[in-house]
Structure formats: C-alpha cells, structure tokens
Design an enzyme around this catalytic site. Structure first.
Site, PDB file in Angstrom:
ATOM      1  N   GLU A  31      -6.430   3.571  -5.895  1.00 13.79           N
ATOM      2  CA  GLU A  31      -7.745   3.702  -5.271  1.00 13.79           C
ATOM      3  C   GLU A  31      -8.323   5.047  -5.713  1.00 13.79           C
ATOM      4  O   GLU A  31      -7.665   6.080  -5.558  1.00 13.79           O
ATOM      5  CB  GLU A  31      -7.622   3.661  -3.747  1.00 13.79           C
ATOM      6  CG  GLU A  31      -8.989   3.627  -3.077  1.00 13.79           C
ATOM      7  CD  GLU A  31      -8.987   4.176  -1.657  1.00 13.79           C
ATOM      8  OE1 GLU A  31      -9.882   3.827  -0.884  1.00 13.79           O
ATOM      9  OE2 GLU A  31      -8.088   4.984  -1.307  1.00 13.79           O
TER      10      GLU A  31
ATOM     11  N   ASP B  17       0.856  -1.176   0.000  1.00 14.96           N
ATOM     12  CA  ASP B  17       0.000   0.000   0.000  1.00 14.96           C
ATOM     13  C   ASP B  17       0.897   1.233   0.000  1.00 14.96           C
ATOM     14  O   ASP B  17       1.779   1.367   0.847  1.00 14.96           O
ATOM     15  CB  ASP B  17      -0.874  -0.010   1.257  1.00 14.96           C
ATOM     16  CG  ASP B  17      -2.291   0.452   0.988  1.00 14.96           C
ATOM     17  OD1 ASP B  17      -2.426   1.551   0.434  1.00 14.96           O
ATOM     18  OD2 ASP B  17      -3.227  -0.272   1.338  1.00 14.96           O
TER      19      ASP B  17
ATOM     20  N   ASP C 216      -3.113   4.593  -2.399  1.00 13.09           N
ATOM     21  CA  ASP C 216      -4.216   5.095  -1.577  1.00 13.09           C
ATOM     22  C   ASP C 216      -4.710   6.470  -2.061  1.00 13.09           C
ATOM     23  O   ASP C 216      -3.891   7.368  -2.290  1.00 13.09           O
ATOM     24  CB  ASP C 216      -3.691   5.217  -0.134  1.00 13.09           C
ATOM     25  CG  ASP C 216      -4.788   5.470   0.873  1.00 13.09           C
ATOM     26  OD1 ASP C 216      -5.642   4.592   1.061  1.00 13.09           O
ATOM     27  OD2 ASP C 216      -4.780   6.565   1.486  1.00 13.09           O
TER      28      ASP C 216
ATOM     29  N   HIS D  51     -11.057  -3.517   3.667  1.00 20.86           N
ATOM     30  CA  HIS D  51     -10.986  -3.117   5.078  1.00 20.86           C
ATOM     31  C   HIS D  51     -11.819  -1.864   5.380  1.00 20.86           C
ATOM     32  O   HIS D  51     -11.856  -1.427   6.523  1.00 20.86           O
ATOM     33  CB  HIS D  51      -9.518  -2.859   5.427  1.00 20.86           C
ATOM     34  CG  HIS D  51      -8.964  -1.713   4.620  1.00 20.86           C
ATOM     35  ND1 HIS D  51      -8.772  -1.797   3.256  1.00 20.86           N
ATOM     36  CD2 HIS D  51      -8.626  -0.458   4.961  1.00 20.86           C
ATOM     37  CE1 HIS D  51      -8.330  -0.650   2.810  1.00 20.86           C
ATOM     38  NE2 HIS D  51      -8.232   0.190   3.822  1.00 20.86           N
ATOM     39  N   ASP D  52     -12.430  -1.269   4.368  1.00 20.94           N
ATOM     40  CA  ASP D  52     -13.180  -0.022   4.553  1.00 20.94           C
ATOM     41  C   ASP D  52     -14.689  -0.206   4.552  1.00 20.94           C
ATOM     42  O   ASP D  52     -15.425   0.770   4.663  1.00 20.94           O
ATOM     43  CB  ASP D  52     -12.856   0.967   3.422  1.00 20.94           C
ATOM     44  CG  ASP D  52     -11.493   1.612   3.599  1.00 20.94           C
ATOM     45  OD1 ASP D  52     -10.995   1.653   4.737  1.00 20.94           O
ATOM     46  OD2 ASP D  52     -10.927   2.066   2.591  1.00 20.94           O
TER      47      ASP D  52
HETATM   48  C1  NOJ Z   1      -8.394   4.827   1.919  1.00 22.93           C
HETATM   49  C2  NOJ Z   1      -8.079   3.673   2.806  1.00 22.93           C
HETATM   50  O1  NOJ Z   1      -8.534   2.500   2.213  1.00 22.93           O
HETATM   51  C3  NOJ Z   1      -8.709   3.954   4.141  1.00 22.93           C
HETATM   52  O2  NOJ Z   1      -8.630   2.853   4.996  1.00 22.93           O
HETATM   53  C4  NOJ Z   1      -8.042   5.154   4.729  1.00 22.93           C
HETATM   54  O3  NOJ Z   1      -8.699   5.495   5.935  1.00 22.93           O
HETATM   55  C5  NOJ Z   1      -8.086   6.355   3.790  1.00 22.93           C
HETATM   56  N1  NOJ Z   1      -7.761   6.004   2.438  1.00 22.93           N
HETATM   57  C6  NOJ Z   1      -7.088   7.386   4.215  1.00 22.93           C
HETATM   58  O4  NOJ Z   1      -5.793   6.905   4.018  1.00 22.93           O
END
Ligand code: NOJ
Length: 547
Positions: free
Chosen positions: A252, A102, A198, A324-325
C-alpha cells in the site's frame, strides 16, 4: 503465455478483499468471524476471483479496527483461532483461491508486548523498538492531532503517524526487521500466499527526524516519512524472505508518485509486485473529511491513465475502486438513484484496465454509504477526529454531512446477504449498523436476477480472464477531456477491445474513435438489455474488434 516466472501468477488473477468483522457471523455473537468466512468461501469462488486478501485478523484492541496489532502470530478471539484459520486456508486452497494476509509493520498497538516493554525505560531490551524523543518535532499524525505522545512511564515522547494507540516501529533497528521477517515466515510456513503490506512506503523515516511541513494541504507533511532514505534496503530484506517461497507482495503506497512507485516495482530496487496507488482516490475526496471536492471524472481518468501508461510493459497495476478505507463508489462516483446502472458501469470501468483487480466485500452487490444520525454513532477513529477538528465554523449538520460523504464506516457496515433479519449477516444484533437498504441490496435477491450488479461483476471478471488482450494488451485512452465518458482500448496483435463508460445521469452520444470508424465491433458486454444510438445514464459497453 505471458507468464514467465513462477512469481507472476498474480497477473491473471483477481482478488476479493474481506474485512472479517463485517463479512459473516458464524458463531452468533454479532461479529463477523472465520467461521462465517469458511461457510462463504464457495460464494467468494463463485464470483470468479482467484484469491482473498484478509484485512488484519490478528489480536487487536481495535483502536483502528485491526490495524493496531497486539500479537502478529495469532487470530483475534472475536474471529476464531489459528485452527479455524488453518481450516479456512485449506478450504480456500482446495477451491483454488490464494490467500494473502495484511502485514502491518509500520506500527503496532500500544498494547503489543514490545511496546509494553519499550516504555519501561531506556535499558529495556525493547527500548529501541519504537521511536522515542525527549522533544517532539512538529509532525502531524494522520489520525489524532500531533504525531507525538508523551509517555509518563518512560518520560519521553513516542512517534505515532496514525492514532495514539499505534506507535511507529523503529525500522532502523535491525532487530525489528528480524521480527518482521520472522512474522512473514510464520504465515508463509503455514501456507499463505503473500502479503498486502500496510503503508509500506512509510517505514523508513528521514534521518534525524527533521521538522516537516504540515499534513495539509494535500498531505504534504507525509514527505518526511514517505519513501524514506532506507526504504529500498529494508524492503529488499523482506523480499528475500518472500523469494524463499512462492509468494507475492503488494504494497500500500499512500501518496506514492508514479516515479517513486517505479523504484518499488521495477529495476534493481524492485521489492514489490504491485502497489495500491492513491492518485485516483483524489478525484473527489481522499480525506474528504477536510478536503471534499465534487467528483471530477477528468481527474479520475487522468490518474488511471497516468498509472496505466507508466507501468505498461514495465510493472503491474493493482486495480481497485473500493476498500475498507473509502466510502462506497456508487455513492461517490455513481448515483444511488441509478443504483444498478451506475453500480454495473463502475465495475466495467476498472476491471478491464491492465492489472490485477481487487473487489471489496459488498462492492459486488452495490452496497452504498450509510447515513447515521449522529457523530456518536460512528466508530472509525479518523471520522471522529475529523468531525471534531475540521470545519468547526460550519453547523453540525453540515459537518455530519461531510462524514456521510466520506467516512470509512460506510465500507464497514455488515455485509448484506439476504432480505431477512440483520440482512442475514448474523442471528443476533450485529456489532454495527446495517444499511437500511438491505431488503433491496443483498446477495440472495441479486443471485436471482440475471441483470443484477452481482451477476455483472461475475461477467466482467470472467470476460477479463478469458481474454489475453484484456489481460496483457496495451492501453490507450480516448477523449481524456470529456467530462462524461471514460473510453479506452486494450489491444493485442490484431484484436482490440473498446471499453466505453458513461458517467452521465443524462443520455449522451459518445464519438467513436477514428480508428474504429467504419469497422463493425462485436458487442461483448453491456449493462442495458438493448443498445440504442444514445448511451443511457451510466451505460457501459465493451466491443471487440478484429483490426
Ligand atoms: C492503511 C489501512 O488501510 C488503514 O485502514 C489503516 O488505518 C492505516 N493504514 C494505518 O494502519
């Protein structure tokens, strides 16, 4: 063979995402780590995936569980050290698994040495590494109130699009971009195979930082830093580094539209191999904490089809349903009562789309959302803020229910390995709550059951990989307005696969599309032992046809 350039190896692969803190505890301190990962690599391989994406494993004060990095070139002591990481990398490669890291460079932790220096004053060499202003604009942060925080030491405000402890880097500063390239080289030289980048579409802010719209409704406020004016210029610099290696880049892209994604994925500004889009996450509850709507299959299908059609023959999709989000998909799109049925159907509904599938740890055994009794038991910064910020007129129980439905913490409970103590995650009390359903939902029990969700994931992944049609064929959806059935075909030359997924809790009878009527398809996959005229709740079938 469709694979043309050496960088295209990712197309036939599938990935497994590991959020290390909750994966497997190898050193008995209640926290998942790289020792645990090392021991479980054969399991990962046995799923039929070809690569691993590690959510951040670098030193971090954990204000956002690793997405607030205080050292980009080391390993969090909770997880091990660089030597242990190298062992994991070596063994993964020996098993034929690629490893991607990441890359979180929109922001650092406020405990990163660059920020510690930067806040010392305007004359400091790191002064312009971050975005400082005497007067804040009106931007909202995504995690904690306004996007600006006053720093006493510097006597100015700094920008944080996420939590207060995640100051945004100033990517307009060429020195910062050199640092990013240096970080990339550090990991690529060690042998990693690529990056998941990210919130990469946020790194170039609008010139002059003008006032913007509020973040709600529909996250409109993001437009002031999303797909900013220099984004392609900066990403092309990073791309050049990757081109020195045989590496791939997955960005992302929160709230990226298909149109802007095409600029990242194709043509002269191509700087990424794939993007995680968010459109299909809006089908129920992206940011549900404050915008929860009932799940709509029609919306989910519309989003998936939009991306499938737009990228066909031009770009390549990154396919995911969990990470994970987000809360767990069985609890969102399926049914915890029809757990096996919906868990298996949800695997089939996306693994056969065109693109590279990602499976998130625990998804393959059908882990579900956890329900904690009090907001004080939740640890995710965004869940806590949302609880205390939105819907304040509702009673606390109702607000807690919103968190049950939506919290990122549901994806972060310890992995359930067996029906024993602590679900086999650790010998001691784990750092976070284990979902009480672990006696039924766990790897060991599902290994023994040929009809388990786990074994169904294996079947789907191996079927996808065995077929050029499922890998490279065209996509076409049938009955997009049907609220219960997702049906699509994948076609190549004279072969077609028809994928039918029922999202209904009741029996339904989907209509065969005109083109397949009178033709006998071979049933190659089904999540029920025998097929009947009707599709039973959450039934999925995949047929192969010779046309
Ligand atoms: C996206 C990530 O997947 C998430 O977990 C994170 O909180 C935010 N970006 C900020 O880095």
């Amino acid at each position: 063979m469709e694979q043309t350039s050496k960088r295209d190896w990712y197309k036939e692969m599938s990935f497994y995402q590991i959020w290390v803190r909750s994966f497997a505890d190898g050193n008995g301190d209640g926290i998942g780590d790289l020792y645990g990962v090392y021991d479980k690599l054969e399991y990962v391989k046995s799923l039929g995936v070809d690569g691993i994406w590690f959510s951040p494993i670098y030193p971090s004060p954990n204000a956002d569980f690793g997405y607030d990095i205080s050292d980009y070139k080391d390993i969090h002591p909770d997880f091990g050290d660089l030597d242990q990481f190298k062992k994991v990398l070596k063994k993964a490669h020996e098993l034929g698994l690629k490893v991607i890291m990441d890359l979180v460079v929109n922001h650092t932790s406020d405990e990163h040495p660059w920020f510690i220096e930067s806040r010392k004053g305007k004359d400091n060499p790191y002064s312009d590494y971050y975005i400082w202003r005497d007067k804040p604009n009106n931007w909202d942060s995504l995690f904690e109130g306004k996007a600006w925080e006053y720093d006493e030491q510097r006597g100015q405000y700094y920008l944080h699009i996420f939590a207060k402890k995640q100051p945004d880097l100033n990517m307009d500063n060429p020195k910062v971009r050199e640092e990013v390239k240096d970080i990339m080289r550090f990991w690529l030289d060690m042998g990693v195979d690529g990056f998941r980048e990210d919130v990469i579409n946020f790194i170039s802010k609008r010139e002059g930082l003008p006032n913007g719209l509020p973040i709600l409704p529909a996250a409109k406020g993001m437009s002031h830093y999303k797909d900013g004016p220099h984004i392609h210029e900066y990403l092309s610099e990073f791309r050049k580094v990757c081109e020195e290696y045989d590496c791939f880049q997955l960005g992302e892209g929160p709230m990226t539209t298909v149109k802007s994604a095409m600029n990242y994925l194709t043509g002269p500004t191509k700087s990424l191999d794939m993007m995680f889009s968010f459109d299909h996450m809006m089908a129920d509850c992206f940011m549900t904490e404050y915008m929860h709507r009932p799940f709509s299959l029609v919306k989910l299908k519309k989003a998936l089809t939009k991306w499938q059609k737009a990228l066909e023959g031009k770009g390549w999709n990154a396919l995911y349903m969990e990470n994970h989000d987000h809360p767990r998909i069985i609890s969102r799109y399926g049914s915890e009562h029809l757990w096996r049925e919906s868990g298996t159907m949800l695997a089939a509904c996306y693994i056969f789309l065109q693109g590279t599938p990602f499976v998130y740890q625990g998804q393959e055994i059908g882990m579900t959302n956890i329900r904690l009794m009090s907001i004080d038991q939740y640890v995710d910064v965004s869940s806590i803020t949302n609880y205390h910020t939105y819907h304040l007129k509702e009673d606390p129980e109702r607000r807690l229910h919103r968190i049950h439905l939506s919290s990122r913490d549901s994806a972060r409970t310890p992995m359930q390995w067996n029906p024993g103590a602590n679900a086999g995650f650790s010998n001691v009390k784990p750092w976070f709550y284990v979902n009480p359903n672990y006696k039924r939902v766990n790897v060991e029990s599902e290994e023994k059951d040929p009809a388990s969700i786990l074994n169904f994931y294996r079947k789907c992944l191996s079927l996808r990989k065995s077929s050029k049609t499922l890998l490279y064929g065209t996509y076409n959806e049938f009955y997009p307005k049907n609220p219960n059935i997702y049906m699509y075909e994948r076609c190549l030359d004279d072969e077609a696969y028809l994928v039918i997924c029922s999202f209904s809790r009741l029996p339904v009878k989907p209509k065969k599309p005109e083109k397949f009527r009178g033709k006998r398809g071979e049933l190659v996959l089904c999540n029920y032992e025998q097929t009947h005229k009707l599709f039973r709740p959450f039934e999925t079938r995949v047929y192969r046809y010779k046309l």
